[in-house]
Design a protein around this motif. Structure first.
Motif, mmCIF file in Angstrom:
data_model
loop_
_atom_site.group_PDB
_atom_site.id
_atom_site.type_symbol
_atom_site.label_atom_id
_atom_site.label_comp_id
_atom_site.label_asym_id
_atom_site.label_seq_id
_atom_site.Cartn_x
_atom_site.Cartn_y
_atom_site.Cartn_z
ATOM 1 N N TRP A 187 9.137 0.792 -4.876
ATOM 2 C CA TRP A 187 9.744 0.058 -5.984
ATOM 3 C C TRP A 187 10.560 -1.084 -5.397
ATOM 4 O O TRP A 187 11.016 -1.006 -4.258
ATOM 5 C CB TRP A 187 10.658 0.971 -6.794
ATOM 6 N N ASP A 243 0.833 -1.192 0.000
ATOM 7 C CA ASP A 243 0.000 0.000 0.000
ATOM 8 C C ASP A 243 0.873 1.248 0.000
ATOM 9 O O ASP A 243 2.077 1.189 0.268
ATOM 10 C CB ASP A 243 -0.947 0.014 1.210
ATOM 11 N N CYS A 244 0.243 2.379 -0.297
ATOM 12 C CA CYS A 244 0.879 3.691 -0.192
ATOM 13 C C CYS A 244 -0.176 4.743 -0.479
ATOM 14 O O CYS A 244 -1.230 4.437 -1.049
ATOM 15 C CB CYS A 244 2.047 3.837 -1.183
ATOM 16 N N ASP A 245 0.090 5.949 -0.048
ATOM 17 C CA ASP A 245 -0.789 7.054 -0.435
ATOM 18 C C ASP A 245 -0.268 7.728 -1.699
ATOM 19 O O ASP A 245 -0.977 7.886 -2.670
ATOM 20 C CB ASP A 245 -0.861 8.092 0.699
ATOM 21 N N LEU A 301 2.283 -1.268 -6.897
ATOM 22 C CA LEU A 301 1.100 -0.477 -6.578
ATOM 23 C C LEU A 301 0.281 -1.197 -5.512
ATOM 24 O O LEU A 301 0.474 -2.395 -5.275
ATOM 25 C CB LEU A 301 0.305 -0.203 -7.851
ATOM 26 N N PRO A 302 -0.622 -0.466 -4.835
ATOM 27 C CA PRO A 302 -1.370 -1.053 -3.735
ATOM 28 C C PRO A 302 -2.154 -2.295 -4.145
ATOM 29 O O PRO A 302 -2.644 -2.399 -5.275
ATOM 30 C CB PRO A 302 -2.319 0.086 -3.316
ATOM 31 N N GLN A 304 10.844 -2.805 -10.571
ATOM 32 C CA GLN A 304 9.514 -2.355 -10.937
ATOM 33 C C GLN A 304 8.818 -1.654 -9.795
ATOM 34 O O GLN A 304 9.179 -1.792 -8.625
ATOM 35 C CB GLN A 304 8.680 -3.524 -11.457
ATOM 36 N N MET A 305 7.805 -0.906 -10.163
ATOM 37 C CA MET A 305 6.914 -0.196 -9.265
ATOM 38 C C MET A 305 5.940 -1.208 -8.654
ATOM 39 O O MET A 305 5.467 -2.102 -9.347
ATOM 40 C CB MET A 305 6.142 0.796 -10.138
ATOM 41 N N GLU A 363 4.744 5.360 -4.165
ATOM 42 C CA GLU A 363 4.650 3.918 -4.370
ATOM 43 C C GLU A 363 6.025 3.278 -4.191
ATOM 44 O O GLU A 363 7.033 3.800 -4.668
ATOM 45 C CB GLU A 363 4.106 3.615 -5.768
#
Lengths: 375, 375, 375, 375
Positions: free
Chosen positions: A63, A56-58, A79-80, A76-77, A61
Motif C-alpha cells: 500500500w 509485484d507481490c505474491d 497490485l502487481p 491505496q493498494m 500487496e
C-alpha cells in the motif's frame, strides 16, 4: 476527459531533483522503496504529475500514501504490474507543489516477490530541489514501528498488509514534529533475540547491517538488499530502538521447531510465572550485542531504547542489559525511555496500538528528543 | 446573621463515625493531620457543619482544602490559634453530606511548631459511617509528591507553603480514579541518599519507619511523630516511590557541610559530565536499601519506583539498583515506571510540575496500577 | 508564630494605588464589592499582605477567591464580622506581587444584609499602580453568569451561595483571554420579562440602570445601590447579554401570585406545547425594550445577545425581537450569538453549566469578540 | 501474484444484498453515485472483494474512499474508464466484512461528463443483508457540506476535486454518531438566492426537487438526474440546511452578468457597509420559499437551518426569515442553530473549514439532534 498533451515522461535518471526517503543507495534505478516510510519526494511545478511504477507481490500487496504540500491526500493498494498513478491534476501550473509518494507496508520478509520500483514521473512542469530536514532519525522496531493496527477496525484480527502504515506512525509523527528525515527498519513479530513465536531467526540484529536485510528472494537480491548498508552516508542524530515486545511474547508461547534443522527454541518461564533467569540473560545478551552493533556503525548517534507500547514486562531486563552494556563499553550516549502502554482507549486493529497510542508515544518521544537534538 | 442555635459541639472523641486520611494511630485526640493529604472525612446530616481546630507554625503556615460530596469547595491558609471553621451552611438538613477537610501542606521538617489538630465538630445533624475505599495506596516522594508548584503562577519562585497541595496532586488523582485510600509521605528537596543540596540527612529512608519522621520538635514529639509506624495496621496494596529527582540535583550542586560536625558530603560528576561511578553506586545502594526496608514492612505490597517528572537523568541508575535488588532478594513484586517529564506546557510554579503535569503522570499511573490492583 | 512587626495598616483612603473590579463609584470608602466578579486588585511589594474587611449577611454568606500573580490561590466563605484576612506571607519582599481579592457570590436580591466592605490593607511593602486592561466588557445575565453550578458536585441541588462563582465563570475566562476588564450584572432565576417562576419583578431591566439595583435593604441603600449608575465613566467596548433562560422556564411553571397585590402573572403555552403568541410577544417586547435601554446608556458598545447554555427554546423569539429592534432603531451594532448547550458531559451542580460548559461557551465568545474588538 | 481463481463476477443486478447511500431510485443499473456521500455498502464473506466501475469526467475527476468494518481504509482518484478496484484481499474467508465504497466529490454542476457508475462486484464469498440505520438525515448545503478544504494543506488555494470529501465531513460525523443514514445535497459556491459571485442560477432550491438537479449534460440526463425526486420513499427524520454563506459573499462581490441574456444580478451593500434592505428582503424571501419547499416534500421532518461555519454575517437575516416563515405557516417544527465559526486553529485548505472545524460543528449538531430524534 481530454489527455493533457503537455505531459512529458521522465525516467528517474532524467529527473534532476528528487529526494529518497528510507534506506537506499546512490543512483538506484529503478528506485526500490524497501520499507514502510520509504518513498520519493519532489518539488514540481505544472498542472499535473504522474508517477511510473513497477509493482509485484505474491500475497502481501503493498500500500502507499501520498501527501501534497505536506497534507495527506490518498492511500491505496498497489497490485502487481507496470503502471502509472496520477498524483495531482488541474493545479495552478506556476505554483511549486511538494509531493510525497510513500510506502505504507513494511519490508516483507514473508513475501519475496513484494516490491515497489519507481521508474519515473510524467509532468507538464519542471522539478526543483528538495531540501534535507534539520535532523536525521532512525527507528528500529517491530509491528509497532511497522504501524500495524493504525488502520483497520478494532475488531479486525487478520494479519494483512492494509493495516500497516507509515502515514499514521509515531516514528513519522516524531520526525515531522522535529523537522527530521527518518529511516524505519522494522518487522512485525520480530524481536532482539527471537520472534513472538520463539523463532530465533526472527531477530532484527541479524538483518540490521544489510541494506534491507528484511527482504529476500532472487528479485530483491538483485536489487541489492543483502549488500552491506553504508551507515556513514546517512548519519543519524538519534537512533530509536523499539524492540522487546515480541521477546516478551516468546516467554508465553510454545517452543519453535525449525522446520529444516528440527532444532527447537523456547524462552521459558518458571512455574511461579517469573522469567527463567538463563533465558532472560540470553535475551539481555542480545540487547547488549545489538547496542554494540548499533554503536559500531553509528559512533556519534544518541541511542535510546524505547519500550512499553504493548506492555512493560521486560522493562527491568532491558534496563539491566543497557546498564551492563554501558558499564562494559563506557558508552554514555545511550538511554532508556518508557512509552505509554496502549489502553482500551488507544488501541487499534489487531490488538495493536491505534493512531491515538502512536500520537501519545510520539509526544513523549518528541519531548525527549528535542533537547537532545538541540544540545 | 442569626446564630444557628441548633448547633451542638462534639469533641472528636464523641463523634461516632469519622475517617482519618493519612498515617495516624488509633484514637489520637486531638487528631493531628501530619502530611499533605492527611485529613478527616465525615458523612453528616444537618444544615450546617463546623470543624474545631488548633493550629500553629513558626514560618510555614499550613493550608487546607475542603470537598463537599467529592467536589473541591474551598482552600485557605490556616494561621495559629484555636478556632472553628464553617464547612457548610444552609444545606438541606435531611440529606447526607460527605465532607473532607484535608491538609495541603507537606509535613514540615523545617518548622517544628507547624501542626494542625482537629478537636471536634459542631453541627445540627448527626454522623454516619464513612466506608473505606477498595484499595490502599502509599506514595513516597519529594516536592513532586508534596504538590509543590501545583498552585502559583509560572513565574513564582518563592519556596513557600501556599504552592504545595494535595488537592491538585497526582497521588490523589490516582487514588480517586482507582477508588483507593492513600497515604502520602513526602518532603520537598529530599532524596533517597541525600537532599538536592547534598545534605545527607535529607534522605527519606531515615524517616520512613516512624509515624511522621518528617516532623520534629518538642510539640510534635509529644504527638508521637517519632514512634515506630505500625505498617501492619494499614496494608498498602501498592507503594509508589517517586524519588531520585533531588539525588540527581545533588550531582550538580556544591558540597554540603554539616554545620555541627563540619563533615562534607558531595555527589560528584566526572570532568566529562558523567556521574562519578563510586557516588552513583552509593546512590544505587541507597535505592537497594530503601527497597529492602519498604519490603520488610510491606511484605505483600506491589512496589513500583516511578521517576521522570523532573528529568530522566538517573533512569539507568535507578533501574540498575532495582535490578540488583531484585537479583539479591528474589523479589518479583517490584517494578519501574517512567512518568512523563514536565514540559513548558505542563510546568507550574517554581519550575515544578503544574497541574497538567500531575494529570498526565496520574493517567500513566492509573493505567499501570489498574490491572495490577484488579489481578 | 512571631508577628511581623513591620506590618503597617493602611485605610483604603491611604492606599495610593489600587484597582476596583465591578461597578463602583469614585472614592467609595469603605469599598463595597457588590457583584460576583467585583473585587480589588493591588500591585504590592513586601513579604506579607492582609486585607481588612467588614462582612455581613442574613442567610447567604458571601464567598471570595484570591489570585496571586494571576493564579488562583484561595477560595473561602466569609462570615459576618470585622476582620482581616492574610493574602500572602513569607514572599520575597522586593518582588512586586499582583494580588486580586474577588467576590464569588452574586449581588444577593434575597438577602438585604449581605455585603462585603473593603476597609484597607496591612503590609510591610508599598503599593504600585495597577494598569487597565485593553478592553472593557459588560456581561448581563442570570444564574449562568452568576456562575451557579461551577462549584459543587453534580448531585448537589441546594440553592446556596457556595456553588456560585466568578472564579470559574465564562465571563471572566473571556475577559482574561481578551485582556479585558469586566463588569458582571446578573441574578440567578431572573429574566428579561419575568423570573423562572413567572415573578414579573424578577426582571433584570428594572435594575440595570442603578449602581447595584439587585441589592436592597437599608444598609445597601446607604451604600448607594439605588443611585443611577454612571455608564459614561466606564465605557464598555462590548456588552454581552445572556438572558432568556428563565423566561423560557416561566412558560413551564405555574402562575406567580404577588403576595402583596394578589395579582398573578403567567407566560402560557398552547395545548399543543407551542408558546402562546401573545405571551411570546410580551417577552419579545421586553427584549426590544431592554436593547433600547442598553443602547441608550452605551451608544458605542457592540451589543451581542447570547443564548443557549441551558437550552435553545427561545432562539427564534429572541432573534425575532433583535430583528424587530434593529428594524425599528436602525441599530446595526447588535448581534445574536448562540452558545453551546450544556450536556451530561459539561453539567455542574444543581443542573447548571459546570466549568467545562463555561469553558466551551467562553471559547465561542472569545472567537466571536476578538475580531470585533480588534476592528 | 497468483490470481484468485475462486473470484466470481456479479452484475449488481445479481447481488442479492447491497445498500445504496445517497439519493437514488429503485433498481438503478448500473448504479450512479451522484453526490459526495453517495456510495454502496455490502456485507460479504470471502477472502477478496472487487468493485466494477465505469467512470468519466472532463476536468474534475471523482475521488472515492472506502471503509472496512467501519474504519477508513483508502482514498483515491478515479480516472475515466471501465475498470475494477480491489477493496480487500487475503482476509479470513468465513468472517463477514462490512465494506463501504463512497464518493468524495460533490455532484459536479460544472462537469457534465463527471460520473461514477457501479456495475457489480467480484468476490469468492457471498453477500448478506445490510441493515438500515436507526434514523435518516438529509443535509443540504454548499462547499462546507461538500467538504471542501477537509483535505489539502492550509496554503492550498486551487478549486479542485481532491480537496472535497465525505470522509472528513461534519454531515457524516453527525450521522455516524447518531446511527443515521444520510443524504447530502450540496454544491460549492451556491446559495439560497444566488451563488457567491451573484450568479442567480447558483441557487440550491431550483435543483432540490430533482433526483440530482446539480448534475447535467446528456449522459447524466439519461441517468435520470432531472427526474422528480420521490421524497416519500426515504423520509428524513431531520433535515439540516447549511446555506447562506455564499449569499453573504454575494454582497461583497461585483455584479454577475448572465452571459446569455446579458442580465445582471447584484446583492448590494449600503455605503455604510450595512446590507441593502431590499436585497436582504430578497434573500430572506428565498429562505422562506425554500423552507416552504422543503416542508412540502417532507411534512414530518424536523428542519433546522444551521449557519456560522464561515462567518455569522447573515444570522439575523436568516432568523428573521425563519421567524416570518413560521408566522406565515404555523410550522413549529423548524429551528435555527448556529455552528461555531472556523478559526485559524480549525481552518483547512482553500480558507475552508478543516477537519477540526467539521468535528466541532458535528459535536454541536449531534448534541442538538440527539434529544429531538429520541423524542
Amino acid at each position: 476527459m481530454q489527455k493533457n498533451t503537455n505531459l512529458k515522461s521522465y525516467s528517474l535518471k532524467e529527473v534532476e531533483y528528487y529526494k529518497v526517503h528510507g534506506r537506499t543507495e546512490d543512483d538506484m534505478y529503478p528506485l526500490p522503496l524497501f520499507f514502510n516510510g520509504s518513498g520519493v519526494e519532489v518539488n514540481v511545478t505544472g498542472s499535473e504529475l504522474w508517477i511510473d511504477l513497477e509493482v509485484d507481490c505474491d500475497v502481501h500487496e503493498p500500500w502507499i500514501w501520498t501527501a501534497i504540500n505536506g497534507a495527506f491526500m490518498s492511500r491505496q493498494m498497489l497490485l502487481p504490474g507496470s503502471y502509472s498513478i496520477c498524483l495531482f491534476r488541474s493545479m495552478s501550473p506556476e505554483a511549486v507543489k511538494n509531493v510525497k509518494f510513500m510506502r505504507e507496508l513494511q519490508a516483507m520478509s514473508e513475501d519475496d516477490s513484494c516490491h515497489i520500483l519507481v521508474k519515473g514521473f510524467q509532468t507538464d512542469g519542471f522539478f526543483l530541489p528538495v531540501s534535507d530536514r534539520r535532523y536525521k532519525l532512525e527507528f528500529i522496531g517491530d509491528s509497532i514501528t511497522s504501524g500495524e493496527g493504525t488502520y483497520g477496525a478494532n475488531e479486525d484480527t487478520d494479519w494483512i498488509a492494509m493495516y500497516m502504515s507509515s502515514s499514521r506512525n509515531y516514528a513519522v509523527m516524531v520526525s515531522d514534529a522535529l523537522d527530521a528525515d527518518y529511516h524505519l527498519f522494522s518487522q512485525g513479530g520480530w524481536g532482539v533475540l527471537s520472534g513472538w513465536d520463539n523463532n530465533p531467526n526472527s531477530n532484527i540484529p541479524s538483518r540490521y547491517e544489510k541494506l534491507c536485510g528484511l527482504a529476500g528472494g532472487e528479485f530483491n537480491e538483485k536489487l541489492g538488499v543483502s549488500r552491506p548498508y553504508h551507515f556513514e552516508k546517512w548519519k543519524a542524530d538519534a537512533i530509536i530502538v523499539n524492540l522487546g515486545t515480541n521477546d516478551a511474547s516468546a516467554f508465553n508461547q510454545p517452543a519453535f521447531t525449525d522446520p529444516v534443522t528440527g532444532k527447537t527454541f523456547k524462552q521459558r518461564k518458571n512455574p511461579d510465572g517469573s522469567f527463567n533467569p538463563d533465558d532472560l540473560m540470553r535475551f539481555e545478551q542480545a540487547v547488549i550485542d545489538f547496542l554494540a552493533m548499533i554503536r559500531k556503525h553509528n559512533p556519534d548517534s544518541h541511542i535510546v531504547w524505547t519500550y512499553g507500547m504493548l506492555g512493560y514486562d521486560l522493562t527491568l531486563a532491558i534496563t539491566d542489559a543497557i546498564n551492563r552494556y554501558q558499564k562494559q563499553s563506557g558508552d554514555e550516549n545511550v538511554a532508556f525511555l518508557q512509552l505509554p502502554n496502549t489502553t482500551g482507549e488507544t488501541v487499534g486493529a489487531h490488538a495493536h496500538p491505534g493512531v491515538k497510542s502512536h500520537e501519545r508515544a510520539a509526544k513523549v518521544l518528541i519531548e525527549y528528543l528535542k533537547p537532545i537534538l538541540e544540545a
